[in-house]
Design a protein around this motif. Sequence first.
Motif, short mmCIF file in Angstrom:
data_model
loop_
_atom_site.label_atom_id
_atom_site.label_comp_id
_atom_site.label_asym_id
_atom_site.label_seq_id
_atom_site.Cartn_x
_atom_site.Cartn_y
_atom_site.Cartn_z
N GLY A 28 62.39 43.18 -7.00
CA GLY A 28 62.89 41.93 -6.47
C GLY A 28 64.40 41.87 -6.33
O GLY A 28 65.06 42.85 -5.99
N GLU A 29 64.94 40.69 -6.62
CA GLU A 29 66.36 40.44 -6.40
C GLU A 29 67.20 41.20 -7.43
O GLU A 29 66.85 41.29 -8.61
CB GLU A 29 66.63 38.94 -6.48
N ASN A 49 59.71 45.14 -3.54
CA ASN A 49 59.86 43.76 -3.03
C ASN A 49 61.32 43.47 -2.70
O ASN A 49 61.90 42.46 -3.11
CB ASN A 49 59.34 42.75 -4.06
N ASP A 51 62.60 42.43 -0.17
CA ASP A 51 62.81 41.25 0.68
C ASP A 51 63.57 40.15 -0.04
O ASP A 51 64.23 39.32 0.60
CB ASP A 51 61.46 40.69 1.14
N ASP A 52 63.49 40.12 -1.38
CA ASP A 52 64.20 39.09 -2.13
C ASP A 52 65.71 39.19 -1.96
O ASP A 52 66.43 38.25 -2.30
CB ASP A 52 63.84 39.19 -3.62
N ASN A 53 66.20 40.33 -1.47
CA ASN A 53 67.63 40.52 -1.28
C ASN A 53 68.07 40.29 0.17
O ASN A 53 69.23 40.52 0.49
CB ASN A 53 68.03 41.94 -1.70
N ARG A 238 58.06 35.13 -8.95
CA ARG A 238 58.20 36.45 -8.34
C ARG A 238 57.93 37.56 -9.34
O ARG A 238 57.61 38.68 -8.95
CB ARG A 238 59.60 36.62 -7.75
N ARG A 274 51.79 38.71 -3.73
CA ARG A 274 52.56 37.90 -2.78
C ARG A 274 51.76 37.60 -1.52
O ARG A 274 51.99 36.58 -0.86
CB ARG A 274 53.87 38.62 -2.44
N GLU A 320 66.65 34.32 -10.96
CA GLU A 320 65.35 33.68 -10.74
C GLU A 320 65.47 32.16 -10.74
O GLU A 320 64.82 31.48 -9.95
CB GLU A 320 64.35 34.15 -11.81
N TYR A 323 66.82 31.12 -7.44
CA TYR A 323 65.80 31.26 -6.39
C TYR A 323 64.85 30.07 -6.40
O TYR A 323 64.54 29.49 -5.35
CB TYR A 323 65.03 32.56 -6.59
N GLN A 327 64.07 27.30 -3.51
CA GLN A 327 62.72 27.13 -2.96
C GLN A 327 62.19 25.73 -3.19
O GLN A 327 61.46 25.19 -2.35
CB GLN A 327 61.77 28.16 -3.59
#
Length: 661
Positions: A28-29, A49, A51-53, A238, A274, A320, A323, A327
């Motif tokens: 993740g990120e 993953n 995509d979190d970045n 996540r 996901r 997190e 994020y 969201q």
Amino acid sequence: MGGIGKSTLAGQIATRVRPLQTGRVVNGEVSAADLAAGPAEADFIIFHNFDDNLTQEAGQWALRDPSLATLLANWKGKLLITCRHPFTWPTAGLAPATPNAPWLAPSRTALDKLMFRQLGPLTRSGAAELTTSLPAIRRLADSERDRAWRLTAGHPLAMEYLDSLLTLGEPYPGVAARIEAMVEARTGQPLPRADPAELPAPAAEMIACAARDQMFRELFDRLSSGARALLMRASVFRLPVAAEVVSGRAGQIAECEAAGLLAVGGLHELAVHRWTTEALHRRLAEGGLGGQVAAAHRQAAWHWQVRAAASPSAHRAQLEAGYHQRQASLTAEAARSAGRQSGTKVNTRRRRAALTRAGRRGVTGAFLAGALAALSVVLTIEAARAFSVPHLASAEAPARMSSRAPARTSAEAPAPTSAEAPVSQAVAVRAQAAAWVASQVSGGAIMACDPAMCAVLVQHGIAAANLIVLRPGAADPLGSDVVLATAAVREMFGARLVSVYAPELLASFGTGQDRIDIRALAPDGAAAYRAAIAADLRARRRAGMELLRDPLIAFGPAARAQLATGQVDARLLTTLDTLAASEPVRVTAFLDDGPGAGPSLPLRAAELTATNTTARKMLAFFRAQRSPYLFAQAAIAAGPGGEAVLTVEFAAPAPLGLLRS
């Protein structure tokens, strides 16, 4: 990117590289500072993953943090990235190097080192290999398995969804027909005859998403309200989280896990794939429940804020928390916007009501055309699995039929396939075992079971707090009173299940792989349990002989033999002896409702004959008892000659040592 099976491929590459080189998975990120302070450039790094970045700008995906972009562009080791979208490197405005961040040295030549490989659907051989681990699909005929591959466009998780539905007892022809109808509605054309691996990537993704949405709807609708709420709370995270973070109860977790919608990691952490999250949030948004997702994000942000406050150096917790805050705002705004649009549509409908009939027809036709166009939007597939999350397919799944499925006439009902009979048999056996446990096992007993069997028990009214969920790798079933030994549980413990942990068979249902043995646990080991059983048998035999000499109790021939050989439960012996002091007692027989029960188990039920008035007095006496002498169930029925028959039954397993005390 945007393909299928990339996590599996990344995992396979990792297993081959790691023996030669230190490896690390970054999920993740991530921030440039954390990464620079962590792994050495000689390490083999997998960004999972990723995509979190990313952020989307002008229709293109790019790295949100220029510092991270510069760091990766100059990375001299091996990088493997799993990602939904191809992204671009910022060629202008790269962050300059500073004394505190010397790694930020832009290198334009390094920007060309990244190569994107798009993964498509599983090949026929890959799908065949996957189905060996999917118990329901594995039983289908070759032509049916081939159709399953085409219906799901070779998407592994979609195939697991299908396996879950079949294991739940849904007939394959009906499920396949509904998926095919959804694919045709979404794509505007029949299911392609071409192999999924030969389809253009957008077409394969559209088919897989259509199949997913249809099957997810059916799986989700089967869940209890508590399990649905748990799945929603867990879906916003996540990273895998502990069950207590999302207020997850054992039964709800087992229910979601058995449906293939939730994964439980090695540390009993919960994770929602996901792709599943995408389907769930879409479903909630369509139902006007986006506000619930926003609330779940706010709770998740609070959780990570607490973690960050407890350890200021926990930069991941801060990422997190940020994020989830973003969201929560975005989801809440989307929900409000949807509500405004819904209100506008209501006002529009009211205005349309004043139009002429012909006018209304014209407007309605245009509205439907717009709705169908909206249905054809392509959703990007996210097929990555966290490396810490086990395979989602369960060897067992709950026997819960959908109450929402439309009824079929005999003309519409599809002919059963060769696979449906064994699948339906497995479902029926689980239902029989759960029904027996719900009626026969003590309400306070702790039961150990695999996730699917636990889910069925919850559906039959067993409290989730009384369940211990057994998963592959479980050391033992200790801590429980009863073990439901499905094929999955027998495989976990092998011969030790009977020889060490649970030697006594209370009941058994089914045969072969479908067999479920309900066993009493021996907390001190099998040898000590057998010694206690033998001592209890001797005490029951002595007490039985004393009752036979009691002139206030009359026994039928079968009951006399059962008493003399010590077959009667100690709780029955004690309560009958006490009851005879106030009422004359006639015992017809002693019974048990444990099919296949072990020969050393005592009989837990008795049939007593009396007048109607006396039978009601006896029932009142039994109801006045306290544990362990309180019965599990009792009933009065009409007997021969106008008399009544009172049947009293105690719960399993029978406690040992009552007569000695």
